[in-house]
Design an enzyme around this catalytic site. Structure first.
Site, mmCIF file in Angstrom:
data_model
loop_
_atom_site.group_PDB
_atom_site.id
_atom_site.type_symbol
_atom_site.label_atom_id
_atom_site.label_comp_id
_atom_site.label_asym_id
_atom_site.label_seq_id
_atom_site.Cartn_x
_atom_site.Cartn_y
_atom_site.Cartn_z
ATOM 1 N N SER A 140 -6.906 38.896 16.629
ATOM 2 C CA SER A 140 -6.864 38.933 15.170
ATOM 3 C C SER A 140 -5.451 38.633 14.669
ATOM 4 O O SER A 140 -4.899 37.580 14.986
ATOM 5 C CB SER A 140 -7.387 40.287 14.676
ATOM 6 O OG SER A 140 -7.723 40.243 13.308
ATOM 7 N N GLU A 239 -18.159 34.755 12.777
ATOM 8 C CA GLU A 239 -17.042 35.293 11.992
ATOM 9 C C GLU A 239 -16.309 34.186 11.244
ATOM 10 O O GLU A 239 -16.299 33.024 11.651
ATOM 11 C CB GLU A 239 -16.074 36.054 12.884
ATOM 12 C CG GLU A 239 -15.297 35.218 13.885
ATOM 13 C CD GLU A 239 -14.241 36.049 14.596
ATOM 14 O OE1 GLU A 239 -13.402 36.623 13.891
ATOM 15 O OE2 GLU A 239 -14.275 36.126 15.839
ATOM 16 N N HIS A 269 -16.459 39.900 14.856
ATOM 17 C CA HIS A 269 -15.012 39.743 14.983
ATOM 18 C C HIS A 269 -14.447 40.760 15.968
ATOM 19 O O HIS A 269 -14.760 41.952 15.898
ATOM 20 C CB HIS A 269 -14.368 39.933 13.605
ATOM 21 C CG HIS A 269 -12.877 40.036 13.640
ATOM 22 N ND1 HIS A 269 -12.072 38.939 13.840
ATOM 23 C CD2 HIS A 269 -12.041 41.108 13.503
ATOM 24 C CE1 HIS A 269 -10.809 39.327 13.821
ATOM 25 N NE2 HIS A 269 -10.760 40.635 13.623
#
EC number: 3.1.1.-
Length: 297
Positions: A140, A239, A269
């Site tokens: 991320s 995602e 995600h």
């Protein structure tokens, strides 16, 4: 999922004093007992954790090492919340993993976080590891930090062995993500979450003075050049950050950098964080471990 409603509420009041730090503190209590070795490391402006799964040799400058930069939108999470992911990564890569608990927004800026990640890399270098023995990895927001760090290192002539990004946020600009078809299928991020992140990142940057000026926002995908480390990206097919993953791979390939994207249908995600519950997460981390071993010989 329960996460999306929480993020939706938080996105309306991004500057409210939400207790984001509680997430990593709670995760510390929830870590299962194991034979994994976790050692505290002090960096100039942050802390880190050196993680070594059972059977992995100590970090002594030989073989390989992974510098891991955790996700959490730059404002939450840490070594504890990502404990299971990092433990399995250490096991499958057969490598010590240094997890940097970098400074977080909104109190600190992304630039400060990147400085902490750079300090983590320097710590590994001082331990005796050469660039070709070190893999940069992150999930991320940690994917952003990993790529930005690789570019910073490139400027001083250092090229790590590889870069691994899991569900990476690689572009701060929000418009293309909000317009992506997956904004309707993403189980975690509503469109307003990117508005909130944009506001928090900008306000944090404005407070950090660099040479007497507010910190400039840095877009790694605008600085893709030949010579960056070979890159592996794992991302969910549903995602919205699939946009960033595919754009990054295209730009890297255009620059002659070996880049591979592996898309996982039906996942959310950062599903690798749930490695204790998801067989797919374990398969993903096993593949990443194999990639790291191959990249570092």
């Amino acid at each position: 999922m329960a996460v999306r409603p929480v993020l939706a509420v938080g996105s309306y009041l991004p500057h409210a004093p939400w207790p984001w730090g509680v997430i990593d503190q709670a995760a510390r209590v929830l870590l299962p007992a194991s034979t994994t070795v976790r050692a505290a490391v002090s960096l100039p402006n942050a802390s880190a954790q050196l993680v070594r799964a059972s059977g992995v040799l100590p970090a002594d400058g030989t073989r390989r090492a992974v510098l891991y930069l955790h996700g959490g939108a730059f404002l939450t999470c840490g070594a504890n919340s990502h404990g299971r992911l990092v433990e399995l990564l250490s096991k499958f890569a057969d490598s010590p993993v240094l997890v940097v608990d970098y400074r977080l927004i909104p109190k600190h800026s992304i630039g400060m976080a990147l400085d902490d990640c750079h300090d983590g890399y320097r710590w590994l270098r001082l331990l005796g590891y050469e660039p070709e023995q070190i893999v940069l990895a992150g999930d991320s927001a940690g994917g952003y930090l990993a790529l930005a760090l690789a570019q910073r290192l490139q400027e001083v002539g250092e090229e790590p062995a590889a870069l691994v990004a899991i569900s990476p946020l690689l572009q701060l600009a929000k418009e293309h993500k909000q317009a992506h078809p997956n904004i309707k299928t993403d189980a975690m991020f509503p469109a307003r979450a990117f508005d909130a992140l944009d506001a928090l990142v900008a306000s944090a940057a404005a407070r950090n003075q660099v040479d007497g000026e507010p910190e400039e926002l840095y877009e790694p995908l605008e600085h893709i050049t030949p010579g960056l480390p070979r890159t592996l990206i794992h991302v969910s097919g549903s995602e919205v950050l699939l946009h960033d993953a595919q754009l990054a791979a295209a730009k890297l390939a255009a620059a002659g950098v070996p880049a591979e994207v592996r898309v996982w249908p039906g996942q959310v995600h950062d599903f690798q964080v749930a490695a204790s519950m998801l067989p797919e997460a374990i398969r993903s981390l096993r593949q990443i471990g194999e990639y790291i071993r191959e990249a570092t010989g």
